[in-house]
Motif scaffolding. Structure first.
Motif, short mmCIF file in Angstrom:
data_model
loop_
_atom_site.label_atom_id
_atom_site.label_comp_id
_atom_site.label_asym_id
_atom_site.label_seq_id
_atom_site.Cartn_x
_atom_site.Cartn_y
_atom_site.Cartn_z
N LEU A 69 41.45 47.49 43.71
CA LEU A 69 41.93 46.82 44.69
C LEU A 69 40.95 45.63 44.74
O LEU A 69 41.17 44.42 45.11
CB LEU A 69 41.80 47.55 46.00
N ILE A 70 39.71 45.97 44.41
CA ILE A 70 38.61 44.90 44.47
C ILE A 70 39.06 43.69 43.28
O ILE A 70 38.81 42.61 43.66
CB ILE A 70 37.18 45.45 44.14
N GLU A 71 39.48 43.99 42.38
CA GLU A 71 39.83 43.42 41.40
C GLU A 71 40.75 42.43 41.65
O GLU A 71 41.20 41.32 41.05
CB GLU A 71 39.78 43.76 40.01
N LEU A 72 41.70 42.90 42.48
CA LEU A 72 43.04 42.12 42.77
C LEU A 72 43.04 41.50 44.06
O LEU A 72 43.82 41.06 44.79
CB LEU A 72 44.03 43.15 43.09
N GLN A 73 41.62 40.98 44.58
CA GLN A 73 41.42 40.28 45.99
C GLN A 73 42.40 38.86 45.83
O GLN A 73 42.84 38.47 46.88
CB GLN A 73 40.05 39.91 45.92
N ASP A 74 42.35 38.17 44.69
CA ASP A 74 43.26 36.93 44.69
C ASP A 74 44.70 37.07 45.09
O ASP A 74 45.35 36.28 45.66
CB ASP A 74 43.04 36.47 43.20
N ASP A 75 45.19 38.55 44.70
CA ASP A 75 46.50 38.89 45.00
C ASP A 75 46.70 38.95 46.49
O ASP A 75 47.70 39.00 47.10
CB ASP A 75 47.07 40.23 44.50
N PHE A 76 45.72 39.41 47.16
CA PHE A 76 45.75 39.77 48.84
C PHE A 76 45.59 38.28 49.52
O PHE A 76 46.09 38.32 50.60
CB PHE A 76 44.61 40.59 49.26
N GLY A 77 45.15 37.22 48.70
CA GLY A 77 45.10 35.86 49.35
C GLY A 77 44.03 35.91 50.31
O GLY A 77 43.00 36.73 50.35
N GLU A 78 43.67 34.46 51.07
CA GLU A 78 42.81 34.33 51.70
C GLU A 78 42.76 35.04 53.08
O GLU A 78 41.76 35.18 53.57
CB GLU A 78 42.71 32.79 52.11
N LYS A 79 44.01 35.67 53.43
CA LYS A 79 44.36 36.13 54.79
C LYS A 79 43.87 37.72 54.91
O LYS A 79 42.99 38.02 55.94
CB LYS A 79 45.79 36.10 55.09
N TYR A 80 43.75 38.22 53.54
CA TYR A 80 43.19 39.49 53.71
C TYR A 80 42.18 39.81 52.72
O TYR A 80 41.94 39.29 51.61
CB TYR A 80 44.49 40.35 53.09
N PHE A 81 40.94 40.49 53.11
CA PHE A 81 39.98 40.81 52.48
C PHE A 81 39.63 42.23 52.02
O PHE A 81 39.80 43.05 53.08
CB PHE A 81 38.67 40.33 53.36
N VAL A 82 39.56 42.57 50.83
CA VAL A 82 39.15 43.76 50.36
C VAL A 82 37.85 44.33 50.70
O VAL A 82 36.90 43.67 49.85
CB VAL A 82 39.77 43.92 48.71
N GLN A 83 37.49 44.79 51.66
CA GLN A 83 36.07 45.11 51.96
C GLN A 83 35.58 46.49 51.39
O GLN A 83 36.27 47.60 51.61
CB GLN A 83 35.78 45.37 53.41
N SER A 84 34.43 46.53 50.86
CA SER A 84 33.83 47.54 50.38
C SER A 84 32.22 47.27 49.96
O SER A 84 31.94 46.22 50.35
CB SER A 84 34.16 47.89 48.80
N LYS A 85 31.43 48.25 49.79
CA LYS A 85 29.83 48.08 49.59
C LYS A 85 29.63 47.12 48.55
O LYS A 85 28.73 46.39 48.52
CB LYS A 85 29.13 49.49 49.38
N GLU A 86 30.69 46.84 47.65
CA GLU A 86 30.62 46.02 46.42
C GLU A 86 30.72 44.48 46.78
O GLU A 86 30.09 43.55 46.43
CB GLU A 86 31.33 46.27 45.34
N THR A 87 31.80 44.43 47.75
CA THR A 87 32.28 42.86 48.18
C THR A 87 31.67 42.43 49.27
O THR A 87 31.69 41.05 49.60
CB THR A 87 33.71 43.06 48.36
N ASP A 88 30.92 43.17 50.18
CA ASP A 88 30.19 42.81 51.72
C ASP A 88 29.07 43.62 51.79
O ASP A 88 29.12 44.73 52.10
CB ASP A 88 31.34 43.38 52.50
#
Length: 277
Positions: A69-88
């Motif tokens: 899911l982290i790699e698919l952030q662009d598919d979630f768009g700006e509205k949704y953020f994939v939050q993990s220890k790697e991304t935040d």
């Protein structure tokens, strides 16, 4: 007539449901597996939607799929953020969250953290586990160590002994050493192969034990109804819930029918960024 708190709760649930719909769409497109979990699965089986007094959505995903899911952030768009220890970087959990950036959900344990704080759906990666009891126990200990290191502070409400042990661990593993140890532990846990799966979260795990489930219960998802739509449940959702909760169709006592989250602020209409100005 509904009061303002009831209206807000319903609108919070709408936000969460929309996040789940988006997650479902992306998982369907990329062939990723997810399963309604915990109270969300109980709600689907018992109420065909949210548990009446509940206010969150939880899903389980295979570790590799969740990380995808982290790699698919662009598919979630700006509205949704994939939050993990790697991304935040200041986010302190081994679980993940999909957050709606146009909303606010600030909880007591994260109010001082510089993280994304929108309303969310919890995503819990699960792992295969060894059939060897000693190896499994050691891996459970590893998971607890990893949680302490990721949290980077003594746990709250776990007793003085646990707090003291956590302080010692965090003194021993600081800076780059802490990050390298987290990576090593995560690679170990995600590399285990076995006939059962487990997750290292909440009441499913203690210091030395964890509830495990046959891997075949989490193969091809079974569609189950939730809030008028159908989402992925475990292959054997009834067996999963029975092992996790016992008689899950029986309502708990009235005094236990309460929200367990410690929200400082929840707002389905305004972004958390407005509160941080």
């Amino acid at each position: 007539m509904a009061n303002s708190d009831d209206i807000i709760r319903q609108d919070v649930r709408k936000v969460q449901l929309n996040i789940l719909i988006k997650l479902d769409e992306i998982c369907e497109e990329y062939g990723l597996r997810y399963y309604l979990a915990f109270g969300t699965c109980i709600g689907a089986l018992r109420h065909k939607g949210f548990i009446p007094w509940d206010d969150d959505i939880d899903v389980l995903m295979p570790y590799a799929d969740a990380k995808r899911l982290i790699e698919l952030q662009d598919d979630f768009g700006e509205k949704y953020f994939v939050q993990s220890k790697e991304t935040d970087p200041d986010y302190r959990s081994i679980a993940m969250r999909i957050r709606d950036e146009d909303t606010t959900c600030i909880e007591a344990d994260e109010k001082d953290l510089k993280t994304h704080k929108g309303i969310y759906v919890d995503v819990y990666p699960y792992y295969e586990c060894s059939s060897n009891k000693i190896t499994r126990t050691i891996d459970i200990l590893r998971s607890n160590l990893m949680k302490v290191l990721v949290n980077n502070r003594p746990p709250v409400n776990h007793g003085g002994m646990m707090a003291k042990a956590s302080k010692c661990i965090l003194t021993l593993y600081s800076g780059d050493r802490r990050l390298k140890k987290i990576d090593k532990l995560e690679r170990r846990l995600s590399s285990v192969k076995g006939k059962e799966i487990l997750d290292y979260y909440g009441y499913d795990v203690s210091l030395l034990t964890a509830i495990s489930y046959p891997k075949e219960w989490f193969e091809k998802p079974k569609k189950i109804e939730f809030e008028g739509r159908f989402f992925n449940g475990a292959t054997e959702p009834e067996k999963y819930m029975t092992k996790r909760y016992g008689d899950y169709m029986k309502l708990p006592p009235i005094e236990d029918q309460v929200v367990h989250h410690t929200y400082i602020k929840i707002d389905p209409y305004r972004s958390y960024r407005e509160y941080e100005r």
